[in-house]
Design an enzyme around this catalytic site. Structure first.
Site, PDB file in Angstrom:
ATOM      1  N   SER A   8       0.830  -1.204   0.000  1.00 51.19           N
ATOM      2  CA  SER A   8       0.000   0.000   0.000  1.00 51.19           C
ATOM      3  C   SER A   8       0.868   1.258   0.000  1.00 51.19           C
ATOM      4  CB  SER A   8      -0.918   0.018   1.223  1.00 51.19           C
ATOM      5  OG  SER A   8      -1.555   1.279   1.287  1.00 51.19           O
ATOM      6  N   HIS A  33      -0.860  -1.511  -4.102  1.00 57.61           N
ATOM      7  CA  HIS A  33      -2.203  -1.206  -3.603  1.00 57.61           C
ATOM      8  C   HIS A  33      -2.339   0.314  -3.513  1.00 57.61           C
ATOM      9  CE1 HIS A  33      -5.856  -2.153  -1.189  1.00 57.61           C
ATOM     10  NE2 HIS A  33      -5.505  -1.120  -0.443  1.00 57.61           N
ATOM     11  N   ASP A  35      -4.767   3.380  -2.526  1.00 55.31           N
ATOM     12  CA  ASP A  35      -5.931   3.748  -1.712  1.00 55.31           C
ATOM     13  C   ASP A  35      -6.491   5.101  -2.116  1.00 55.31           C
ATOM     14  OD1 ASP A  35      -6.193   1.624   0.335  1.00 55.31           O
ATOM     15  OD2 ASP A  35      -4.142   2.230   0.864  1.00 55.31           O
ATOM     16  N   MET A  37      -9.311   7.862  -1.168  1.00 53.98           N
ATOM     17  CA  MET A  37     -10.236   8.285  -0.103  1.00 53.98           C
ATOM     18  C   MET A  37     -10.794   9.652  -0.454  1.00 53.98           C
ATOM     19  SD  MET A  37      -7.885   7.354   3.161  1.00 53.98           S
ATOM     20  CE  MET A  37      -7.009   5.787   3.286  1.00 53.98           C
ATOM     21  N   HIS A  66      -8.117   0.593  -4.484  1.00 55.24           N
ATOM     22  CA  HIS A  66      -9.099   0.404  -3.412  1.00 55.24           C
ATOM     23  C   HIS A  66      -9.866   1.715  -3.244  1.00 55.24           C
ATOM     24  CE1 HIS A  66      -9.654  -0.294   1.253  1.00 55.24           C
ATOM     25  NE2 HIS A  66     -10.800  -0.330   0.601  1.00 55.24           N
ATOM     26  N   MET A  68     -12.285   4.008  -1.539  1.00 55.55           N
ATOM     27  CA  MET A  68     -13.037   4.299  -0.309  1.00 55.55           C
ATOM     28  C   MET A  68     -13.770   5.605  -0.559  1.00 55.55           C
ATOM     29  SD  MET A  68     -10.040   3.158   2.316  1.00 55.55           S
ATOM     30  CE  MET A  68      -8.806   3.276   1.035  1.00 55.55           C
ATOM     31  N   MET A 137     -11.915  -5.864   5.313  1.00 54.91           N
ATOM     32  CA  MET A 137     -11.091  -4.863   6.018  1.00 54.91           C
ATOM     33  C   MET A 137     -10.800  -5.345   7.437  1.00 54.91           C
ATOM     34  SD  MET A 137     -10.320  -2.373   3.970  1.00 54.91           S
ATOM     35  CE  MET A 137      -9.528  -1.331   5.207  1.00 54.91           C
ATOM     36  N   ASP A 175      -6.754  -6.123   4.556  1.00 56.92           N
ATOM     37  CA  ASP A 175      -6.120  -4.810   4.468  1.00 56.92           C
ATOM     38  C   ASP A 175      -6.250  -4.120   5.822  1.00 56.92           C
ATOM     39  OD1 ASP A 175      -5.151  -2.344   3.648  1.00 56.92           O
ATOM     40  OD2 ASP A 175      -6.868  -1.867   2.346  1.00 56.92           O
TER      41      ASP A 175
HETATM   42  C1  DX5 Z   1      -6.571   1.865   5.161  1.00 55.58           C
HETATM   43  C2  DX5 Z   1      -6.045   1.488   3.808  1.00 55.58           C
HETATM   44  C3  DX5 Z   1      -4.897   0.554   3.847  1.00 55.58           C
HETATM   45  C4  DX5 Z   1      -3.675   1.072   4.569  1.00 55.58           C
HETATM   46  C5  DX5 Z   1      -3.127  -0.072   5.358  1.00 55.58           C
HETATM   47  O1  DX5 Z   1      -7.837   2.384   5.053  1.00 55.58           O
HETATM   48  O2  DX5 Z   1      -7.070   0.873   3.034  1.00 55.58           O
HETATM   49  O3  DX5 Z   1      -4.557   0.063   2.556  1.00 55.58           O
HETATM   50  O4  DX5 Z   1      -2.665   1.584   3.741  1.00 55.58           O
HETATM   51  O5  DX5 Z   1      -2.095   0.376   6.153  1.00 55.58           O
HETATM   52  P1  DX5 Z   1      -1.390  -0.516   7.269  1.00 55.58           P
HETATM   53  O6  DX5 Z   1      -0.844  -1.743   6.606  1.00 55.58           O
HETATM   54  O7  DX5 Z   1      -0.343   0.392   7.791  1.00 55.58           O
HETATM   55  O8  DX5 Z   1      -2.451  -0.854   8.276  1.00 55.58           O
HETATM   56 ZN    ZN Z   2      -6.518  -0.182   1.189  1.00 54.58          ZN
END
Ligand code: DX5
Ligand code: ZN
Length: 213
Positions: A8, A33, A35, A37, A66, A68, A137, A175
């Site tokens: 990620s 990965h 993310d 948001m 991913h 969100m 999650m 994740d």
């Molecule tokens: C959180 C993200 C993850 C995040 C995980 O909402 O979807 O992908 O980067 O980070 P770690 O591995 O540090 O928990």
């Molecule tokens: Zn993620």
């Protein structure tokens, strides 16, 4: 199934993103990965389409996006056109899940559906046979560096039993809070695509990736 390690880049040094992508590849990670948001679906804002386009120009690695975000249906097209190999979205979003899955597949990408820690597995079952992957999650989405929620292990086991019975081959991704210790727990429960951010980026990435398999 073999374990897939997905790095990620929420935990990457974004000012050196090209070098970080090279490090991910050289360390033997399998996926990147990414993310997204929107500050509405989750209480944080990360990065979006222009950054994805830059990642795509720099690396030939498999990029797992991913989402969100509140309305994934509206954005599947633009993420798909800018480098996503797989797109996962949340069951809890405002879009119709079946429509989002159809749209991702129509664009030739792999489809994933994600559930938050508080969402029961029963809610996602109607969609499991039509996706490539279900993301369970293991923290509340929104931030890297949180602690793994052990109560999600039962959900992974329940989903794995369903997949083995009804649609073998569908992947289970986890994740949030994954490190060597929690990786062993989720693998045993049935997950095969393991996302990690802080654990991979904080030290020797190759060694960390190996310890997750
Ligand atoms: C959180 C993200 C993850 C995040 C995980 O909402 O979807 O992908 O980067 O980070 P770690 O591995 O540090 O928990
Ligand atoms: Zn993620």
């Amino acid at each position: 199934m073999n374990t897939t390690v997905s790095a990620s880049i929420l935990s990457a040094d974004v000012c050196r993103l090209g070098e970080e992508l090279d490090r991910i590849k050289q360390s033997g990670c399998d996926h990147v990965h990414f993310d997204v948001m929107d500050g509405v679906f989750v209480p944080n804002i990360s990065f979006g389409v222009p950054v994805l386009a830059g990642v795509r120009r720099h690396t030939d690695m498999f990029v797992d996006v991913h989402l969100m975000i509140t309305d994934p249906l509206k954005y599947v097209g633009v993420f798909s056109d800018n480098g996503a190999d797989m797109i996962s979205f949340h069951l809890e979003s405002d879009s119709d899940p079946a429509a989002v899955i159809r749209e991702i597949k129509a664009r030739g990408r792999k489809a994933g559906i994600a559930i938050k820690p508080g969402t029961p597995v029963s809610k996602v079952l109607p969609y499991v046979s039509s996706v490539d992957m279900v993301l369970v999650m293991t923290v509340e989405p929104g931030f890297g560096g949180q602690g793994f929620m052990h109560e999600t292990l039962g959900k992974i086991r329940e989903l794995k039993a369903y997949i083995d019975r009804e649609c073998p081959g569908v992947h289970i991704q986890v994740d949030g809070g994954i490190n060597a210790e929690t990786a062993a727990l989720v693998r045993e429960a049935g997950a095969d695509i393991l996302v990690a951010g802080s654990y991979l980026f904080k030290g020797d990435m190759a060694e960390a990736a190996r310890s997750m398999r």
